[in-house]
Design a protein around this motif. Structure first.
Motif, mmCIF file in Angstrom:
data_model
loop_
_atom_site.group_PDB
_atom_site.id
_atom_site.type_symbol
_atom_site.label_atom_id
_atom_site.label_comp_id
_atom_site.label_asym_id
_atom_site.label_seq_id
_atom_site.Cartn_x
_atom_site.Cartn_y
_atom_site.Cartn_z
ATOM 1 N N ASN A 112 0.872 -1.180 0.072
ATOM 2 C CA ASN A 112 0.069 -0.091 -0.054
ATOM 3 C C ASN A 112 0.887 1.472 -0.040
ATOM 4 N N THR A 117 -5.305 6.909 -1.915
ATOM 5 C CA THR A 117 -5.411 6.452 -3.059
ATOM 6 C C THR A 117 -6.894 6.519 -3.696
ATOM 7 N N TYR A 122 -6.138 -0.426 -0.293
ATOM 8 C CA TYR A 122 -5.018 0.236 0.224
ATOM 9 C C TYR A 122 -5.000 1.297 1.209
ATOM 10 N N LYS A 125 -5.219 -0.233 4.668
ATOM 11 C CA LYS A 125 -3.980 -0.623 5.104
ATOM 12 C C LYS A 125 -3.315 0.331 5.773
ATOM 13 N N ARG A 126 -3.428 1.840 5.256
ATOM 14 C CA ARG A 126 -3.004 2.789 5.807
ATOM 15 C C ARG A 126 -3.439 3.222 7.061
ATOM 16 N N LYS A 143 5.608 -5.061 4.474
ATOM 17 C CA LYS A 143 4.669 -4.843 3.064
ATOM 18 C C LYS A 143 5.176 -5.647 2.039
ATOM 19 N N SER A 252 -7.628 -2.532 -6.893
ATOM 20 C CA SER A 252 -6.419 -2.554 -6.465
ATOM 21 C C SER A 252 -5.843 -2.783 -7.681
#
Length: 305
Positions: A112, A117, A122, A125-126, A143, A252
């Motif tokens: 990610n 984004t 993603y 995950k941030r 990652k 994704s």
């Protein structure tokens, strides 16, 4: 063998978490995990894993599994419901904090980027990484990029074609789940790496055409790479994974198609990790998959032609 610390491994009943759990057991660790059913717990108990029945959306059900645990390996399930994902994150990290674990190793299970984004996979995950940092728990974030095991998805490899939704001319460093597990266990054994976010990828970056060459050599027949349209990929996955998951994965891969240059490269793996786990070359992974019967159908097609 003298028993080491207790480690809680999320996802020990699956492929990724299971690979981590097996390695830890081999090293003498006591392994805890959390599953959603007593039947699943019983099966894992037979493997030497202490399994607790719980639900990631129910914070109170996670506490028992943390008793006596000094380290946690966190791997969250793929889920594209944002609010449910946020409960997963809060509950698992808060439970580790309350248990005062000494180290939390997180596998994001997908690359990610650092910036937002708009892609659900993603961005969640941030949020996970941010919440782990805010917790104050000593942590190591791993990652990966794309897993070689994705090639096992039905329809990806046929008699003469390797079809996948990435550009044919972009080099990507794939990683096997076993190598990801090796990196994870290394991180659990090296708390001095805490505070770092580490890419984990294989030793080679391959374009689509190079992937096909490796498969051709391993399977002893000509394989051509086909850059599968993301829409076709989504349509094929929908009946297998469900519409929401297929749509989320498709988003994704649309991002990846436009941003392959941002994916980690082999030389970005720190020397300490690379020395411990050099990485399985794709051609060796394919041969192992055939030997283990994971690519039996695709390999068998060669014998009939």
């Amino acid at each position: 063998m003298e028993k080491k610390d207790k480690v809680l491994v999320y996802g020990a009943g699956g492929v990724q978490g299971g690979a981590v759990a097996r390695r830890l057991l081999e090293e003498g660790y006591i392994v805890h995990t959390i599953v959603r059913s007593a039947d699943k717990a019983a099966k894992l108990e037979e493997q030497g894993i202490t399994a607790f029945v719980g639900d990631l959306t129910d914070a109170s059900s996670l506490h028992a599994a943390h008793e006596g645990v000094s380290k946690v390996f966190l791997l969250l399930p793929v889920d594209y419901n944002l609010e449910r994902n946020r409960r997963f994150i809060r509950n698992t990290v808060d439970a580790a904090k309350e248990a005062k674990v000494k180290l939390l190793v997180v596998n994001t299970s997908a690359f990610n980027p650092d910036e937002a984004t708009g892609v659900t996979l993603y961005d969640i995950k941030r949020e996970l990484i941010a919440y782990v940092k805010e917790s104050g728990i000593p942590s190591i974030i791993l990652k990966p990029t794309l897993y070689m095991e994705n090639f096992l998805v039905p329809g990806v490899l046929s008699n003469q074609t390797l079809a996948y939704p990435v550009p044919a001319d972009s080099a990507i460093a794939w990683i096997s789940m076993e190598d990801a597990a090796a990196y994870s266990v290394y991180a659990l054994n090296h708390p001095e790496l805490a505070g770092q976010i580490l890419p984990i990828v294989g030793s080679e970056a391959l374009t689509g055409n190079q992937l096909a060459e490796q498969f051709s050599t391993a399977l002893d027949r000509e394989i051509q790479f086909f850059s599968l349209p993301v829409e076709a990929f989504e349509e094929a996955l929908s009946p297998i994974l469900g519409k929401d998951t297929a749509s989320g994965l498709a988003d994704s891969y649309k991002w990846i198609g436009l941003n392959t240059h941002l994916l980690p490269k082999p030389d970005q793996v720190i020397d300490e990790l690379r020395s411990a786990t050099p990485g399985t070359p794709l051609i060796e992974w394919v041969k192992q998959a055939v030997d283990n019967g994971l690519l039996a159908h695709a390999a068998g097609e060669n014998r009939d032609t």
